[in-house]
Design a protein around this motif. Structure first.
Motif, mmCIF file in Angstrom:
data_model
loop_
_atom_site.group_PDB
_atom_site.id
_atom_site.type_symbol
_atom_site.label_atom_id
_atom_site.label_comp_id
_atom_site.label_asym_id
_atom_site.label_seq_id
_atom_site.Cartn_x
_atom_site.Cartn_y
_atom_site.Cartn_z
ATOM 1 N N LYS A 147 49.877 48.568 63.599
ATOM 2 C CA LYS A 147 51.057 49.092 64.291
ATOM 3 C C LYS A 147 52.282 48.221 64.031
ATOM 4 N N VAL A 148 53.461 48.862 64.088
ATOM 5 C CA VAL A 148 54.716 48.118 64.014
ATOM 6 C C VAL A 148 54.808 47.209 65.227
ATOM 7 N N GLY A 149 55.239 45.955 65.029
ATOM 8 C CA GLY A 149 55.339 44.988 66.117
ATOM 9 C C GLY A 149 54.082 44.173 66.313
ATOM 10 N N GLN A 150 53.007 44.535 65.627
ATOM 11 C CA GLN A 150 51.726 43.850 65.781
ATOM 12 C C GLN A 150 51.777 42.450 65.164
ATOM 13 N N SER A 151 51.162 41.475 65.831
ATOM 14 C CA SER A 151 51.016 40.130 65.283
ATOM 15 C C SER A 151 49.693 40.044 64.537
ATOM 16 N N LEU A 152 49.693 39.329 63.423
ATOM 17 C CA LEU A 152 48.478 39.240 62.609
ATOM 18 C C LEU A 152 48.512 37.980 61.750
ATOM 19 N N THR A 153 47.391 37.748 61.079
ATOM 20 C CA THR A 153 47.287 36.637 60.130
ATOM 21 C C THR A 153 47.330 37.211 58.720
ATOM 22 N N ALA A 154 48.304 36.763 57.943
ATOM 23 C CA ALA A 154 48.402 37.175 56.538
ATOM 24 C C ALA A 154 47.709 36.109 55.693
ATOM 25 N N ARG A 155 46.709 36.525 54.938
ATOM 26 C CA ARG A 155 45.896 35.553 54.199
ATOM 27 C C ARG A 155 45.769 35.963 52.730
ATOM 28 N N VAL A 156 46.281 35.126 51.842
ATOM 29 C CA VAL A 156 46.200 35.364 50.395
ATOM 30 C C VAL A 156 44.791 35.066 49.900
ATOM 31 N N SER B 54 57.218 39.382 40.428
ATOM 32 C CA SER B 54 58.541 39.154 39.836
ATOM 33 C C SER B 54 58.404 38.074 38.775
ATOM 34 N N GLY B 55 59.384 38.026 37.867
ATOM 35 C CA GLY B 55 59.369 37.013 36.833
ATOM 36 C C GLY B 55 58.152 37.053 35.941
ATOM 37 N N GLY B 56 57.488 38.223 35.874
ATOM 38 C CA GLY B 56 56.302 38.353 35.039
ATOM 39 C C GLY B 56 55.004 38.068 35.761
ATOM 40 N N GLN B 57 55.058 37.410 36.919
ATOM 41 C CA GLN B 57 53.832 37.086 37.661
ATOM 42 C C GLN B 57 53.456 38.240 38.578
ATOM 43 N N VAL B 58 52.177 38.635 38.549
ATOM 44 C CA VAL B 58 51.716 39.759 39.363
ATOM 45 C C VAL B 58 51.719 39.379 40.836
ATOM 46 N N GLY B 59 51.740 40.391 41.697
ATOM 47 C CA GLY B 59 51.719 40.160 43.130
ATOM 48 C C GLY B 59 50.350 39.724 43.621
ATOM 49 N N ASP B 60 50.352 38.980 44.723
ATOM 50 C CA ASP B 60 49.102 38.488 45.311
ATOM 51 C C ASP B 60 48.300 39.611 45.959
ATOM 52 N N ILE B 61 46.999 39.359 46.119
ATOM 53 C CA ILE B 61 46.123 40.221 46.895
ATOM 54 C C ILE B 61 45.541 39.396 48.036
ATOM 55 N N GLY B 62 44.933 40.076 49.030
ATOM 56 C CA GLY B 62 44.359 39.358 50.166
ATOM 57 C C GLY B 62 44.161 40.283 51.336
#
Length: 866
Positions: free
Chosen positions: A533-542, A491-499
């Motif tokens: 899976k839906v409901g799964q807990s995880l680590t989101a890492r950029v 958004s705002g011209g900045q691309v989305g993150d990957i990871g």
């Protein structure tokens, strides 16, 4: 009474009643369905009505700039329609209410303007008994003169689907029985709006804690009444423009309907364009820029009808500035910029008009020959889509010829084009996802990425590319919605993150992050291992390294805009941007290409601020407070009630939701790669910052060092050495050109000395047939021409081997072409060397692949001729 006096008396009247004067801000997007832009009223003071303001202002007055184009086709053809107009207003935020608003309104029109009370007629909302009683019992207006009207006419707001709104009361002025149209005879000169409700999305209207007042009195209408004229165009607000148009056109306003309407259109639109461009809107093919382009081109078309030549619109700008500069000084400051934008748009319009008009005239002639009166919408769409010819202009030209166009078919073609664009859109699959089951009920994602590169999250929703999914197996691609995320969504011209998204036995590679309209982050990518899976807990890492390459580019765009404004002027305003780990692009309003010197100044200024290592601070505040502090915003961008402001003191303040460095020193070097035009009035700078800029600088250093080695000189002398080489090459090019003109080293005298006289069907002719050494075909042609000039009746055939191939050039005097033709000779000679060719009777060229047979081919020429 002159309009300037009306404006001054109004503001003075309310300042004496403790109203704070608000200067008209730059035009901002309006959510009022009848207005394109406005600068005050419920848009500017929304926070004041809701009690969220911090400036302690409870009474205000202003003269607002408004820009309206919902009924542009009426402008010029009616007495009162305008695109740009001024609205006088007084406002209360929880201070006074209906009684004072009505009393002061009546006092101003009857005692200050001295209008006859007998000619004034109030209206109220159908159920507003309070306002009715104030008019009747306190003001003394007879009840039979007070008209109750419904929601369509006498209820105002809200701004959007929620916010302040309420009933209103109008003051109408009877212009007299000579006005046949009743709506025009009873002219609304003041609208008193009573914001007393807070509209909610569920359709309810709870009472506002701070009831208020928002009034609007059209300056143009009041001026017409005070100056005793029947139309706004006859007032002093428009008189200077009409006088100028009469002078340059030789026509008289009012001489006929067509002339009158065209002069009105030009007068109105030139005023609107001057204000819009001053407030950093530029003509374009999208959004508000398209609306501006539309009215400018409509005015230019009407200018042509008045017999005005290209450039007349730009000549109108100084007239507008002179008329309005006292109340709006920013017009004078931006005059040169406005003039350049208008000149550029006139150039573009005339190119478009020439193409489109020619095609449209042909279509009209075809319709006439077929005795038809309706142009197919598909043809109007082709004019618009292929040639940029606006539909409005097509309709006006057709109307002149008593023809129409199928607008339904045109709109259908537009819809088809949008659908094709959606179908062809590659990448995020956002359209399919927007239609997916249950996505609309998913809560907005909590973004923690300003401070965190990873966090613990829960999977709320999965999308497999076509529909909602409960799981994504290994190897499957899809989109993942989390409850919270450190990933920045594009958004705002900045691309989305990957990871990555990781849990025990599962890895999902995020290749892009997008955001839906309701704030849901969509992590797009592929399951590399295990099952998600839906409901799964995880680590989101950029991917931290990639994000850190993006940060310098985003903060760099802020510094770039600030530097451009300092070097080029305040008219520079962001029109768009692209910020990625690899590059930044910044689009800005400016009418002409930047000089090398200006680019150098901008680059130097940005890098000076980088070296100053200023802190980059973020804060959250209201839109009003942010704008009051001088913060810049991307025009047309939708911001919430609370905005995030990124400040680099003392250099820059911008409303921005993107990610940034902590200090300018972290940006590293900023290097401008290019500056170019992307459309009329909009330029683009492409640049690198941080590590990417350093890599480019090192690459350039290596190229320079290699040049120095090849030139055998120090780095500091490379430019001088290259300049000397260029001068040497230029001199040698001249020598080559001279040599070529002289036959390319081929001895003309020797060839003439070896010439023969042959008998050509009883007529003598000179034959020059020889093998020569030549540097190129041009040299042979030059030699043949030189010989031809010295042999008035002759045949010249020269052949040469050039880069492993054979070239023949043949010339035959004109008076011999009845006996033999140059093309036939060239073809015969070329056949011997395994080639072919031909040409005209007097001149021909041919070639072949076998240079070893060149002598044989030349020797056969004489035999062929005899």
């Amino acid at each position: 009474m002159e309009s300037s006096e009306i404006r001054a008396k109004f503001l003075e009247f309310f300042e004496k009643r403790e109203h704070q004067l608000f200067r008209s801000d730059p035009l901002v997007p309006s959510n009022d369905p009848t207005l394109l832009f406005t600068s005050a009223g419920m848009v500017q003071f929304k926070d004041h009505y809701l009690g969220r303001n911090t400036d302690n202002v409870t009474r205000a007055t202003s003269c607002q700039k408004c820009f309206r184009t919902t009924d542009i086709e009426n402008v010029g053809y009616t007495a009162r329609h305008h695109t740009f107009f001024e609205m006088l207003g007084n406002f209360s935020f929880g201070n006074y209410f209906k009684r004072e608003a009505i009393q002061w309104g009546w006092e101003f029109v009857t005692e200050v303007l001295k209008l006859d009370p007998e000619r004034l007629y109030p209206t109220v909302f159908e159920s507003d008994d309070e306002a009715f009683e104030i008019w009747e019992k306190e003001i003394g207006v007879p009840g039979k003169k007070i008209q109750r009207l419904g929601r369509k006419d006498n209820f105002w707001g809200p701004v959007g689907d929620r916010g302040p709104c309420g009933p209103c009361s109008e003051i109408l002025y009877d212009q007299g029985p000579h006005i046949e149209d009743q709506d025009d005879r009873y002219l609304e000169i003041w609208n008193l709006v009573f914001p007393q409700f807070d509209a909610q999305p569920d359709g309810t209207f709870p009472e506002l804690a701070r009831k208020g007042i928002d009034t609007g009195a059209g300056l143009e209408r009041i001026a017409a009444v005070m100056q005793g004229v029947d139309t706004n165009y006859e007032t002093d607000l428009f008189r200077p423009y009409l006088n100028h148009l009469q002078e340059i056109s030789g026509k008289r306003f009012g001489e006929d309907h067509e002339t009158t309407c065209s002069m009105r259109v030009v007068a109105d639109h030139c005023r609107a364009a001057a204000f819009a461009i001053t407030d950093k809107i530029v003509p374009s093919n999208v959004g508000r820029g398209y609306v501006l382009r539309r009215i400018m081109r409509r005015a230019m078309l009407h200018g042509q009808r008045l017999g005005l030549e290209k450039g007349f619109f730009a000549q109108m700008i100084p007239v507008v500035v002179e008329r309005m500069k006292d109340i709006y000084p920013d017009l004078a400051q931006a005059k040169d910029h406005v003039g350049r934008v208008v000149e550029s748009e006139e150039d573009s319009f005339h190119r478009t008009l020439a193409r489109g008009n020619s095609i449209l005239r042909d279509l009209i002639e075809t319709l006439k020959s077929e005795e038809k009166e309706t142009l197919p919408g598909s043809e109007a769409f082709r004019l618009y889509d292929t040639y940029g010819f606006p539909l409005e202009l097509t309709l006006e030209v057709l109307a002149e010829n008593q023809m129409t166009c199928s607008r339904e078919e045109f709109e259908a073609q537009m819809t088809e084009q949008r659908e094709r664009a959606k179908a062809a859109w590659k990448g995020s699959g956002m359209q399919a996802l927007a239609d997916a089951e249950g996505i609309e009920s998913v809560s907005a994602t909590e973004f923690v990425g300003y401070t965190e590169y990873d966090c613990e999250s829960e999977v709320l929703y999965l999308f497999d590319g076509t529909a909602k999914a409960d799981t994504l197996a290994e190897g499957m691609e899809g989109s993942v919605v989390l409850d919270r995320s450190p990933f920045y969504a594009e958004s705002g011209g900045q691309v989305g993150d990957i990871g990555t998204l990781e849990s025990e036995g599962m890895v999902f590679e995020v290749t892009d992050t997008q955001k839906s309209a309701n704030g849901v982050f969509l992590h797009q990518g592929k399951v590399k291992k295990g099952t998600l899976k839906v409901g799964q807990s995880l680590t989101a890492r950029v991917d931290e390294a990639t994000r850190k390459k993006t940060l310098p580019h985003h903060t760099g765009t802020h510094l770039l805009q600030a530097a451009l404004q300092k070097v080029l002027g305040d008219h520079v305003h962001q029109q768009g941007s692209f910020v990625s780990p690899d590059v930044l692009r910044f689009d800005f309003s400016h009418t002409q290409g930047m000089t090398r010197e200006d680019i150098g100044k901008v680059e130097k200024l940005v890098n000076r601020w980088v070296l100053s290592d200023y802190p980059v601070d973020t804060s959250h505040t209201s839109q009003d407070e942010a704008r009051a502090s001088g913060a810049m915003a991307l025009f047309g961008e939708k911001y919430g009630e609370v905005v995030r402001m990124v400040s680099v003191e003392p250099v820059s303040r911008e409303l921005c939701g993107g990610t940034h460095v902590n200090r300018t020193g972290e940006i590293g070097p900023l290097l401008i790669l290019s500056e170019e035009s992307i459309q009329a009035g909009v330029r683009r700078i492409t640049a690198l910052a941080g590590e990417k800029a350093y890599e480019e600088i090192k690459r350039r250093d290596e190229v320079l060092a290699q040049l120095a080695r090849q030139l055998k000189c120090p780095l500091t002398e490379v430019a001088d050495r290259v300049e000397k080489l260029q001068a040497t090459l230029k001199e040698k090019d001249k020598m080559i050109k001279t040599l070529r003109e002289q036959g390319g080293g081929i001895s003309i005298d020797d060839l003439l000395g070896d010439s023969k006289t042959i008998n050509l069907g009883g007529e003598e002719a000179i034959l020059v047939a020889a093998k020569v050494e030549a540097m190129d075909t041009d040299s042979i042609e030059s030699a043949v021409k030189k010989i031809s000039e010295k042999v008035p009746k002759g045949i010249i055939v020269l052949g040469a081997a050039i880069e492993g191939k054979v070239v023949f050039v043949c010339s035959v005097s004109k008076d011999l072409t009845g006996k033999v033709k140059a093309g036939d000779i060239a073809k015969k000679a070329a056949a011997v060397v395994g080639g072919g060719g031909g040409g005209k009777p007097e001149w021909a060229k041919a070639g072949g692949k076998d240079p070893s047979k060149l002598d044989e081919a030349i020797s056969l020429v004489e035999g062929f001729l005899e």
